[in-house]
Design a protein around this motif. Structure first.
Motif, PDB file in Angstrom:
ATOM      1  N   VAL A  30       0.841  -0.756  -0.203  1.00 22.86           N
ATOM      2  CA  VAL A  30       0.177   0.302  -0.142  1.00 22.86           C
ATOM      3  C   VAL A  30       0.711   0.999  -0.163  1.00 22.86           C
ATOM      4  O   VAL A  30       1.997   1.663   0.631  1.00 22.86           O
ATOM      5  CB  VAL A  30      -0.605  -0.193   1.126  1.00 22.86           C
ATOM      6  CG1 VAL A  30      -1.946   1.349   1.186  1.00 22.86           C
ATOM      7  CG2 VAL A  30      -1.471  -1.065   1.485  1.00 22.86           C
ATOM      8  N   CYS A  31       0.480   2.270  -1.383  1.00 33.23           N
ATOM      9  CA  CYS A  31       1.426   3.388  -0.881  1.00 33.23           C
ATOM     10  C   CYS A  31       0.899   4.297   0.025  1.00 33.23           C
ATOM     11  O   CYS A  31      -0.165   4.759   0.084  1.00 33.23           O
ATOM     12  CB  CYS A  31       1.191   4.283  -2.448  1.00 33.23           C
ATOM     13  SG  CYS A  31       2.183   5.536  -2.553  1.00 33.23           S
ATOM     14  N   LYS A  32       2.297   4.838   0.989  1.00 33.62           N
ATOM     15  CA  LYS A  32       2.743   5.504   1.540  1.00 33.62           C
ATOM     16  C   LYS A  32       1.571   7.058   1.492  1.00 33.62           C
ATOM     17  O   LYS A  32       0.879   7.595   2.368  1.00 33.62           O
ATOM     18  CB  LYS A  32       3.577   6.090   2.553  1.00 33.62           C
ATOM     19  CG  LYS A  32       3.834   4.611   3.677  1.00 33.62           C
ATOM     20  CD  LYS A  32       5.172   4.942   3.992  1.00 33.62           C
ATOM     21  CE  LYS A  32       5.315   4.150   5.370  1.00 33.62           C
ATOM     22  NZ  LYS A  32       6.802   4.499   5.908  1.00 33.62           N
ATOM     23  N   ARG A  33       2.748   7.050   0.080  1.00 35.36           N
ATOM     24  CA  ARG A  33       1.536   8.909  -0.649  1.00 35.36           C
ATOM     25  C   ARG A  33      -0.161   9.186  -0.238  1.00 35.36           C
ATOM     26  O   ARG A  33      -0.608   9.827  -0.339  1.00 35.36           O
ATOM     27  CB  ARG A  33       2.636   8.859  -1.031  1.00 35.36           C
ATOM     28  CG  ARG A  33       2.508  11.118  -0.871  1.00 35.36           C
ATOM     29  CD  ARG A  33       3.233  10.873  -3.069  1.00 35.36           C
ATOM     30  NE  ARG A  33       4.630  11.713  -2.347  1.00 35.36           N
ATOM     31  CZ  ARG A  33       5.603  11.161  -3.421  1.00 35.36           C
ATOM     32  NH1 ARG A  33       4.545  11.487  -4.940  1.00 35.36           N
ATOM     33  NH2 ARG A  33       7.081  11.476  -3.188  1.00 35.36           N
ATOM     34  N   CYS A  34      -0.135   8.132  -1.680  1.00 30.58           N
ATOM     35  CA  CYS A  34      -1.946   7.633  -2.320  1.00 30.58           C
ATOM     36  C   CYS A  34      -2.482   6.658  -1.755  1.00 30.58           C
ATOM     37  O   CYS A  34      -3.544   7.049  -2.167  1.00 30.58           O
ATOM     38  CB  CYS A  34      -1.780   8.751  -3.777  1.00 30.58           C
ATOM     39  SG  CYS A  34      -1.254   6.225  -4.076  1.00 30.58           S
ATOM     40  N   SER A  35      -1.812   6.246  -0.450  1.00 29.35           N
ATOM     41  CA  SER A  35      -2.998   4.314  -0.832  1.00 29.35           C
ATOM     42  C   SER A  35      -2.846   4.096  -2.100  1.00 29.35           C
ATOM     43  O   SER A  35      -3.949   3.199  -1.468  1.00 29.35           O
ATOM     44  CB  SER A  35      -3.965   4.780   0.294  1.00 29.35           C
ATOM     45  OG  SER A  35      -3.778   5.409   1.510  1.00 29.35           O
ATOM     46  N   CYS A  36      -2.314   4.260  -2.852  1.00 31.62           N
ATOM     47  CA  CYS A  36      -2.596   2.929  -4.457  1.00 31.62           C
ATOM     48  C   CYS A  36      -2.085   1.733  -3.818  1.00 31.62           C
ATOM     49  O   CYS A  36      -1.221   1.441  -3.437  1.00 31.62           O
ATOM     50  CB  CYS A  36      -1.980   3.559  -5.004  1.00 31.62           C
ATOM     51  SG  CYS A  36      -2.292   2.924  -7.020  1.00 31.62           S
ATOM     52  N   LYS A  37      -2.755   0.581  -4.494  1.00 25.84           N
ATOM     53  CA  LYS A  37      -2.254  -0.365  -4.117  1.00 25.84           C
ATOM     54  C   LYS A  37      -1.557  -1.633  -5.590  1.00 25.84           C
ATOM     55  O   LYS A  37      -1.399  -1.974  -5.508  1.00 25.84           O
ATOM     56  CB  LYS A  37      -3.480  -1.764  -3.468  1.00 25.84           C
ATOM     57  CG  LYS A  37      -3.621  -1.684  -2.522  1.00 25.84           C
ATOM     58  CD  LYS A  37      -5.187  -2.159  -2.169  1.00 25.84           C
ATOM     59  CE  LYS A  37      -5.621  -1.565  -0.530  1.00 25.84           C
ATOM     60  NZ  LYS A  37      -6.391  -2.329  -0.300  1.00 25.84           N
ATOM     61  N   GLN A  49       7.533   0.809  -6.645  1.00 26.60           N
ATOM     62  CA  GLN A  49       7.144   2.064  -7.070  1.00 26.60           C
ATOM     63  C   GLN A  49       6.132   2.283  -7.589  1.00 26.60           C
ATOM     64  O   GLN A  49       5.279   1.174  -8.014  1.00 26.60           O
ATOM     65  CB  GLN A  49       8.117   2.076  -7.912  1.00 26.60           C
ATOM     66  CG  GLN A  49       7.826   3.991  -9.136  1.00 26.60           C
ATOM     67  CD  GLN A  49       8.403   4.776  -9.799  1.00 26.60           C
ATOM     68  OE1 GLN A  49       9.708   4.618  -9.348  1.00 26.60           O
ATOM     69  NE2 GLN A  49       8.420   5.132 -10.190  1.00 26.60           N
ATOM     70  N   CYS A  50       4.823   3.097  -7.097  1.00 27.23           N
ATOM     71  CA  CYS A  50       3.902   3.472  -6.824  1.00 27.23           C
ATOM     72  C   CYS A  50       3.386   3.537  -8.276  1.00 27.23           C
ATOM     73  O   CYS A  50       3.705   4.623  -8.906  1.00 27.23           O
ATOM     74  CB  CYS A  50       3.197   4.106  -6.004  1.00 27.23           C
ATOM     75  SG  CYS A  50       1.624   4.636  -6.323  1.00 27.23           S
ATOM     76  N   LYS A  51       2.575   2.909  -9.193  1.00 26.90           N
ATOM     77  CA  LYS A  51       2.029   3.165 -10.593  1.00 26.90           C
ATOM     78  C   LYS A  51       1.191   4.425 -10.250  1.00 26.90           C
ATOM     79  O   LYS A  51       1.286   5.685 -11.713  1.00 26.90           O
ATOM     80  CB  LYS A  51       1.087   1.910 -11.195  1.00 26.90           C
ATOM     81  CG  LYS A  51       1.791   0.534 -11.136  1.00 26.90           C
ATOM     82  CD  LYS A  51       1.268  -0.227 -11.955  1.00 26.90           C
ATOM     83  CE  LYS A  51       1.362  -1.476 -11.921  1.00 26.90           C
ATOM     84  NZ  LYS A  51       0.689  -2.372 -12.532  1.00 26.90           N
ATOM     85  N   SER A  52       0.761   4.917  -9.226  1.00 25.35           N
ATOM     86  CA  SER A  52       0.479   6.264  -9.071  1.00 25.35           C
ATOM     87  C   SER A  52       0.932   7.669  -9.070  1.00 25.35           C
ATOM     88  O   SER A  52       0.968   8.543 -10.194  1.00 25.35           O
ATOM     89  CB  SER A  52      -1.643   5.980  -8.107  1.00 25.35           C
ATOM     90  OG  SER A  52      -2.438   7.209  -8.556  1.00 25.35           O
ATOM     91  N   CYS A  53       1.546   7.206  -8.156  1.00 24.29           N
ATOM     92  CA  CYS A  53       2.186   8.818  -7.875  1.00 24.29           C
ATOM     93  C   CYS A  53       3.787   8.659  -7.488  1.00 24.29           C
ATOM     94  O   CYS A  53       4.753   9.493  -7.226  1.00 24.29           O
ATOM     95  CB  CYS A  53       1.575   8.981  -6.166  1.00 24.29           C
ATOM     96  SG  CYS A  53       2.802   8.256  -5.093  1.00 24.29           S
ATOM     97  N   ARG A  54       3.910   7.189  -8.035  1.00 22.52           N
ATOM     98  CA  ARG A  54       5.992   6.876  -7.990  1.00 22.52           C
ATOM     99  C   ARG A  54       6.461   6.689  -7.293  1.00 22.52           C
ATOM    100  O   ARG A  54       7.781   6.834  -7.046  1.00 22.52           O
ATOM    101  CB  ARG A  54       6.089   8.064  -9.460  1.00 22.52           C
ATOM    102  CG  ARG A  54       5.458   8.377 -10.445  1.00 22.52           C
ATOM    103  CD  ARG A  54       6.409   9.027 -11.292  1.00 22.52           C
ATOM    104  NE  ARG A  54       7.738   8.446 -11.943  1.00 22.52           N
ATOM    105  CZ  ARG A  54       7.967   7.868 -13.164  1.00 22.52           C
ATOM    106  NH1 ARG A  54       7.123   7.117 -13.402  1.00 22.52           N
ATOM    107  NH2 ARG A  54       9.517   7.519 -12.703  1.00 22.52           N
ATOM    108  N   PHE A  55       5.431   6.860  -5.838  1.00 27.37           N
ATOM    109  CA  PHE A  55       6.270   7.182  -4.581  1.00 27.37           C
ATOM    110  C   PHE A  55       6.897   5.652  -4.384  1.00 27.37           C
ATOM    111  O   PHE A  55       6.942   4.458  -4.330  1.00 27.37           O
ATOM    112  CB  PHE A  55       4.697   7.695  -3.489  1.00 27.37           C
ATOM    113  CG  PHE A  55       5.673   7.374  -2.128  1.00 27.37           C
ATOM    114  CD1 PHE A  55       6.467   8.565  -1.402  1.00 27.37           C
ATOM    115  CD2 PHE A  55       6.046   6.485  -1.232  1.00 27.37           C
ATOM    116  CE1 PHE A  55       7.203   8.614  -0.225  1.00 27.37           C
ATOM    117  CE2 PHE A  55       6.297   6.092   0.222  1.00 27.37           C
ATOM    118  CZ  PHE A  55       6.562   7.268   0.551  1.00 27.37           C
ATOM    119  N   ARG A  56       8.606   5.137  -4.323  1.00 29.41           N
ATOM    120  CA  ARG A  56       9.007   4.116  -3.540  1.00 29.41           C
ATOM    121  C   ARG A  56       9.121   3.918  -2.233  1.00 29.41           C
ATOM    122  O   ARG A  56       8.959   4.556  -1.123  1.00 29.41           O
ATOM    123  CB  ARG A  56      10.532   4.577  -4.099  1.00 29.41           C
ATOM    124  CG  ARG A  56      10.420   4.633  -5.114  1.00 29.41           C
ATOM    125  CD  ARG A  56      11.961   4.411  -5.551  1.00 29.41           C
ATOM    126  NE  ARG A  56      11.755   5.078  -6.922  1.00 29.41           N
ATOM    127  CZ  ARG A  56      13.128   4.873  -8.191  1.00 29.41           C
ATOM    128  NH1 ARG A  56      14.408   5.336  -6.959  1.00 29.41           N
ATOM    129  NH2 ARG A  56      13.623   5.828  -8.770  1.00 29.41           N
TER     130      ARG A  56
HETATM  131 ZN    ZN Z   1       1.350   6.779  -4.198  1.00 29.02          ZN
END
Ligand code: ZN
Length: 305
Positions: A30-37, A49-56
């Motif tokens: 679960v992405c810490k920044r945008c909760s994307c899975k 790497q998050c597919k939505s916001c690129r957060f690692r």
């Molecule tokens: Zn994200």
């Protein structure tokens, strides 16, 4: 898996990363920044790497291992030693096995694993028919806590705990003799044994459709509000062998285990020791699978919980 299997499978940090990555992906990142899975795996960095916001997200981030300086291989070794010793192992012994200078960091790692055990068991509620009783465990309090509690001169004191065990009564058709078989256990540190506190524990940890057996203590006067039925019996030597047999077996086993392994238990961390004890007790038939189950517990995403 036994220690020999472990040393063949997990030879270096890379082999642990490969295994842990799979386990974490099963749990879901679960992405810490945008909760994307949805994530990509960056193999050169060992990160998602998050597919939505690129957060690692690093291999340890979002789990109890986050911020730990220990390598994944060290964590795996610790999980291995914890699960392969039937009773348990002290942080001092773990430090010796690790050949580490710093007791404190090994001790912390160990408590984090115990926390993961507790988190995993907190997902499940006890069901069916349940034995419930209280007990006292010998602990030590630190100077600061002692002042707060205005405890006497000695540092040794007792912490009160509530113990619950699933207990199924079976009748032998031929002899008509009744015996009980135990299932899952829970142990919780309590400030007091006041009924309000016990009620809270029952409401949280026990399914509302259960039948609860206790002695006639005033701590249990309101339990029936939270469960299907509540039966009480006068506390006696007989009840500890029959109606409340399994909670008493667990309490004496816990005391024996703690006395045998630990030099002292700090009151502040008693819940962690109880969590480890119950986690192992609840998985007593897992055998070699215990290692893999504990890796899953450690891989649990803190954000999702
Ligand atoms: Zn994200």
């Amino acid at each position: 898996m036994n220690i020999l299997d472990f040393s063949t499978l997990y030879t270096d940090n890379e082999s642990c990363i490969t295994h842990f990555r799979k386990e974490r992906e099963k749990e879901g990142i679960v992405c810490k920044r945008c909760s994307c899975k949805d994530h990509y795996w960056l193999s050169s960095k060992n990160q998602w790497q998050c597919k939505s916001c690129r957060f690692r997200t690093t291999i340890k981030s979002g789990t109890i291992m986050e911020d730990s300086k220990f390598s994944l291989l060290d964590w795996y070794k610790a999980i291995c030693l914890i699960t392969f010793s039937k009773k348990g192992i002290s942080a001092k012994e773990l430090q010796r096995q690790f050949d580490r200078k710093w007791y404190k960091s090994t001790w912390l790692l160990f408590h984090k694993i115990r926390k993961a055990m507790g988190n995993r068991d907190s997902i499940y509620q006890l069901k069916g028919s349940i034995e419930l009783d209280d007990a006292y465990i010998t602990v030590e309090t630190t100077e600061k806590e002692k002042k707060k509690q205005k405890a006497g001169r000695g540092t040794v004191t007792h912490s009160s705990i509530t113990v619950m065990a699933e207990s199924t009564k079976l009748e032998n058709i031929e002899t008509g003799k009744r015996s009980s078989h135990c299932g899952y256990y829970k142990m919780k540190v309590t400030e007091s044994q006041k009924s309000t506190e016990v009620n809270e524990i029952v409401e949280k940890l026990v399914d509302s459709q259960t039948i609860v057996f206790t002695d006639k203590s005033t701590s249990y006067v309101d339990i029936e509000k939270y469960v299907e039925a509540h039966y009480t019996e006068l506390s006696s030597n007989e009840t500890t062998k029959t109606t409340l047999k399994w909670v008493h077996v667990a309490i004496s086993n816990a005391k024996r285990t703690f006395n045998g392994i630990y030099h002292k238990i700090n009151a502040k961390y008693l819940q962690n020791y109880l969590d480890e004890f119950c986690y192992k007790l609840n998985r007593r038939y897992f055998g070699k699978r215990l290692f893999d189950r504990l890796v899953v517990a450690v891989a649990q995403n803190l954000v999702a919980n």
